[in-house]
Design an enzyme around this catalytic site. Structure first.
Site, PDB file in Angstrom:
ATOM      1  N   GLY A  70      19.189 101.976 124.482  1.00 17.94           N
ATOM      2  CA  GLY A  70      18.677 100.966 123.593  1.00 17.94           C
ATOM      3  C   GLY A  70      19.414  99.344 123.664  1.00 17.94           C
ATOM      4  CB  THR A  71      23.017  98.502 123.995  1.00 14.19           C
ATOM      5  OG1 THR A  71      23.328  99.060 122.776  1.00 14.19           O
ATOM      6  CG2 THR A  71      23.503  97.130 124.270  1.00 14.19           C
ATOM      7  CG  ASN A 150      21.629 100.568 112.375  1.00 11.83           C
ATOM      8  OD1 ASN A 150      21.099  99.389 112.106  1.00 11.83           O
ATOM      9  ND2 ASN A 150      22.971 100.603 112.831  1.00 11.83           N
ATOM     10  CD  GLN A 180      18.744 105.134 113.901  1.00 12.58           C
ATOM     11  OE1 GLN A 180      18.201 106.182 113.664  1.00 12.58           O
ATOM     12  NE2 GLN A 180      19.865 104.765 114.689  1.00 12.58           N
ATOM     13  CG  HIS A 202      22.131 108.759 122.453  1.00 14.82           C
ATOM     14  ND1 HIS A 202      22.898 108.976 121.415  1.00 14.82           N
ATOM     15  CD2 HIS A 202      21.988 107.258 122.497  1.00 14.82           C
ATOM     16  CE1 HIS A 202      23.319 107.603 121.103  1.00 14.82           C
ATOM     17  NE2 HIS A 202      22.664 106.724 121.759  1.00 14.82           N
ATOM     18  CB  THR A 238      19.952 104.823 142.351  1.00  9.67           C
ATOM     19  OG1 THR A 238      20.109 104.053 143.456  1.00  9.67           O
ATOM     20  CG2 THR A 238      19.157 106.249 142.530  1.00  9.67           C
ATOM     21  CB  CYS A 326      26.089 101.521 117.789  1.00 13.15           C
ATOM     22  SG  CYS A 326      24.883 102.819 117.783  1.00 13.15           S
TER      23      CYS A 326
END
Length: 384
Positions: A70-71, A150, A180, A202, A238, A326
């Site tokens: 997400g970041t 969040n 979220q 996640h 990759t 986070c």
């Protein structure tokens, strides 16, 4: 007994996710960019994940790009838009209660000479849409909001925001941090006027270290990671095949019984909130319980510092959060609670409980029993 009530920080992987991650690590471990059979087999997992994700959003497969989470998705959406559209303008609009993955890149852009306007929220966390309409200008290149906050679960009316933004300036892009919200709501970017959508794996029972960014085909976005030209040259490196494969499985699975799962979560949250209100000196922060997201409840236990309560609950194998997990081990004031203009006492005693489809009533009852027992003791020993 264990009660894991920190699902907005991270979730337990689905078993099916674990299985495909292991398979792509031990059996189908080729580099998806390789031209031989092992590479082709690995690439098939990436293609399948793209297909599953695009289906959940009703978008084109070519509009999905994989990231490290997400970041990165938020940073790319914001900085990539600013760099690609700076001739059109250098004005960006956001809110005061964004995650640091949005507020930090915006602060960096301000240092580069961009102008950032914050649209205020009311004491329940509702965005003041009339202020948004007033703020959009000819040189506004981006509007960035969360879907679900969040920390307190306030829900932004993204479809309405998208409509206002594009009516005022059709060239302005709308970015939504849906970390979220994805897996809790049906999100259709084309219908809702969303041009960029950031998601983390996640938070939806997928692996850590992977996410995606939906980029509307009409959006101009500058790549930030350069190298081997993977993902049509937009995001080199990759492909993380085990992570991507796991994310694809999680995205498909979390939407299979979405309405039933979220209704059950909401019922548990409302039950928990009603029981908490029977305890002395308890204040629920943010939106009305029935209005907020189905899985997040932010509660102040007045007279007890949030970290003290967190560790006392931890001793009983009850896991909750004080602010956003986070922002690891940092105790800066909560931007979300600050935006609500809460008293210092309410902010310092705020704890977040976040549920998932695996949360049980037994876990909540165990937590309520523990709170009723330990709060009087902690208040007795709290510093006056």
């Amino acid at each position: 007994m264990e009660a894991y009530l920190d699902n907005s920080a991270t979730t337990r992987c689905y078993k099916e996710v674990k299985d495909i991650v292991v398979k792509t690590m031990l059996e189908d471990y080729g580099n998806p960019s390789a031209m031989h059979l092992k590479g082709v087999e690995a690439e098939a997992y990436v293609k399948q994940a793209v297909k599953e994700i695009a289906k959940t959003l009703k978008v084109q497969e070519k509009e999905i790009f994989f990231t490290s989470g997400g970041t990165e998705s938020d940073n790319w959406a914001i900085i990539g838009t600013a760099l690609a559209n700076n001739r059109q303008g250098r004005h960006i609009i956001t809110t005061p209660f964004e995650h640091a993955a949005v507020s930090a890149p915006l602060a960096w852009l301000q240092k580069q000479g961009y102008e950032v306007t914050e649209i205020p929220v009311d004491e329940r966390g509702n965005l003041l849409l009339d202020k948004l309409a007033e703020a959009v200008r000819e040189d506004t290149i981006l509007v960035s909001t969360m879907y679900v906050n969040n920390e307190m679960g306030a829900v932004v009316p993204v479809e309405e925001v998208g409509r206002i933004v594009h009516e005022k300036n059709p060239k302005t892009l709308y970015h939504v941090d849906a970390v979220q919200g994805y897996g809790k709501y049906r999100i259709y970017p084309k219908k809702m006027g969303i041009d960029l959508l950031a998601v983390s794996s996640h938070k939806i029972h997928g692996p850590k270290g992977v996410g995606f960014l939906y980029v509307s085909e009409k959006a101009k976005l500058q790549p930030l990671i350069l190298g081997g030209g993977q993902q049509k040259g937009m995001r080199s490196g990759t492909d993380n095949v085990p992570g991507i494969a796991g994310l694809g499985v999680a995205a498909k699975k979390i939407y299979e019984n979405l309405e039933e799962d979220t209704a059950r979560m909401r019922a548990l949250k409302e039950y928990f909130a009603a029981e908490l209100r029977t305890i002395d000196q308890v204040e629920i922060n943010g939106p009305e319980v029935s209005d907020g997201a189905p899985h997040i409840l932010n509660v102040s236990f007045l007279g007890v510092r949030s970290e003290v309560l967190l560790h006392t609950l931890e001793d009983r194998q009850i896991y909750v959060s004080a602010g956003s997990a986070c922002s690891s081990h940092k105790r800066a004031g909560s931007a979300s609670l600050g935006a609500l203009r809460l008293s210092p006492e309410r902010k310092e005693s705020a704890v977040r409980f976040s549920l998932c489809e695996f949360t049980t009533k037994e876990e909540l009852d165990y937590t309520l029993e523990a709170l009723r027992e330990i709060l009087p003791m902690l208040r007795r020993y709290a510093r006056k």
